[in-house]
Motif scaffolding. Structure first.
Motif, PDB file in Angstrom:
ATOM      1  N   ASP A  87       0.824  -1.209   0.000  1.00 28.95           N
ATOM      2  CA  ASP A  87       0.000   0.000   0.000  1.00 28.95           C
ATOM      3  C   ASP A  87       0.861   1.263   0.000  1.00 28.95           C
ATOM      4  O   ASP A  87       0.593   2.209  -0.744  1.00 28.95           O
ATOM      5  CB  ASP A  87      -0.940   0.013   1.207  1.00 28.95           C
ATOM      6  CG  ASP A  87      -2.016  -1.056   1.130  1.00 28.95           C
ATOM      7  OD1 ASP A  87      -2.229  -1.632   0.046  1.00 28.95           O
ATOM      8  OD2 ASP A  87      -2.636  -1.321   2.186  1.00 28.95           O
ATOM      9  N   ARG A  88       1.910   1.277   0.830  1.00 30.64           N
ATOM     10  CA  ARG A  88       2.787   2.451   0.894  1.00 30.64           C
ATOM     11  C   ARG A  88       3.504   2.671  -0.432  1.00 30.64           C
ATOM     12  O   ARG A  88       3.623   3.801  -0.902  1.00 30.64           O
ATOM     13  CB  ARG A  88       3.790   2.304   2.033  1.00 30.64           C
ATOM     14  CG  ARG A  88       3.138   2.500   3.397  1.00 30.64           C
ATOM     15  CD  ARG A  88       4.129   2.434   4.512  1.00 30.64           C
ATOM     16  NE  ARG A  88       4.987   3.627   4.468  1.00 30.64           N
ATOM     17  CZ  ARG A  88       6.023   3.790   5.258  1.00 30.64           C
ATOM     18  NH1 ARG A  88       6.341   2.864   6.137  1.00 30.64           N
ATOM     19  NH2 ARG A  88       6.754   4.879   5.179  1.00 30.64           N
ATOM     20  N   HIS A  90       2.510   1.638  -3.386  1.00 23.93           N
ATOM     21  CA  HIS A  90       1.543   2.045  -4.417  1.00 23.93           C
ATOM     22  C   HIS A  90       1.112   3.498  -4.219  1.00 23.93           C
ATOM     23  O   HIS A  90       0.908   4.222  -5.200  1.00 23.93           O
ATOM     24  CB  HIS A  90       0.344   1.106  -4.437  1.00 23.93           C
ATOM     25  CG  HIS A  90      -0.405   1.178  -5.730  1.00 23.93           C
ATOM     26  ND1 HIS A  90       0.140   0.781  -6.935  1.00 23.93           N
ATOM     27  CD2 HIS A  90      -1.635   1.640  -6.022  1.00 23.93           C
ATOM     28  CE1 HIS A  90      -0.733   0.993  -7.901  1.00 23.93           C
ATOM     29  NE2 HIS A  90      -1.806   1.517  -7.377  1.00 23.93           N
ATOM     30  N   ASN A  91       0.992   3.945  -2.979  1.00 22.35           N
ATOM     31  CA  ASN A  91       0.660   5.349  -2.720  1.00 22.35           C
ATOM     32  C   ASN A  91       1.792   6.268  -3.173  1.00 22.35           C
ATOM     33  O   ASN A  91       1.545   7.361  -3.684  1.00 22.35           O
ATOM     34  CB  ASN A  91       0.347   5.570  -1.250  1.00 22.35           C
ATOM     35  CG  ASN A  91      -0.998   4.996  -0.855  1.00 22.35           C
ATOM     36  OD1 ASN A  91      -1.882   4.813  -1.682  1.00 22.35           O
ATOM     37  ND2 ASN A  91      -1.154   4.688   0.411  1.00 22.35           N
ATOM     38  N   ALA A  92       3.041   5.826  -2.974  1.00 21.29           N
ATOM     39  CA  ALA A  92       4.194   6.627  -3.385  1.00 21.29           C
ATOM     40  C   ALA A  92       4.405   6.585  -4.897  1.00 21.29           C
ATOM     41  O   ALA A  92       4.967   7.519  -5.473  1.00 21.29           O
ATOM     42  CB  ALA A  92       5.451   6.131  -2.666  1.00 21.29           C
ATOM     43  N   PRO A  94       1.881   5.936  -7.665  1.00 22.80           N
ATOM     44  CA  PRO A  94       0.528   5.635  -8.145  1.00 22.80           C
ATOM     45  C   PRO A  94       0.470   5.137  -9.588  1.00 22.80           C
ATOM     46  O   PRO A  94      -0.503   4.496  -9.969  1.00 22.80           O
ATOM     47  CB  PRO A  94      -0.222   6.968  -7.982  1.00 22.80           C
ATOM     48  CG  PRO A  94       0.838   8.003  -7.894  1.00 22.80           C
ATOM     49  CD  PRO A  94       2.056   7.342  -7.317  1.00 22.80           C
TER      50      PRO A  94
END
Length: 133
Positions: A87-88, A90-92, A94
């Motif tokens: 998740d981290r 993918h957030n960093a 996108p």
């Protein structure tokens, strides 16, 4: 405990990964597994396999970023990536694709090799160090 550490298979990948500020080790084959264990024994809280992968999915373009949802061994076992890190990342990143990655022991050098791996594993990409991680 130190931060996460990064394992790469090529010197070029290691140079890029060092920009992260995290500890980086470059190793291939059986040495990659030894390096992964040493990093953990040395206090790394987790490991990241970083590098250039071979594309298996026809819609994956050269230069695409892939965050592995799991690594599948050609022999069958599937190793899930830790969801909070996924998740981290993918957030960093996108623009990155979240996809299954095939961990291979030998390079997938031909179209036939890649076709076989895609059919066997369903993975979007393949690399040589992720099984060690």
């Amino acid at each position: 405990m130190m931060a996460a550490a990064i394992l790469t298979g090529m010197a070029l990948e290691a140079r890029i990964a060092r920009r992260s500020g995290l500890p980086v080790v470059c190793a291939t084959g059986g040495a990659a597994a030894v390096a992964a264990h040493r990093l953990l024994e040395g206090g790394a809280c987790g490991l990241i396999s970083f590098g250039i992968a071979g594309g298996l999915a026809p819609d994956l373009r050269p230069g695409s970023l892939v965050v592995a949802t799991a690594v599948v061994d050609e022999d069958g076992p599937v190793y899930e990536a830790w969801q909070p890190w996924r998740d981290r990342l993918h957030n960093a990143l996108p623009q990155a694709h979240s996809a299954l990655l095939a961990g291979a022991r030998m390079p997938a050098a031909t179209v036939g090799d890649k076709t076989r791996l895609k059919a066997l594993t369903g993975a979007a990409a393949v690399d040589l160090e992720s099984l060690a991680v």
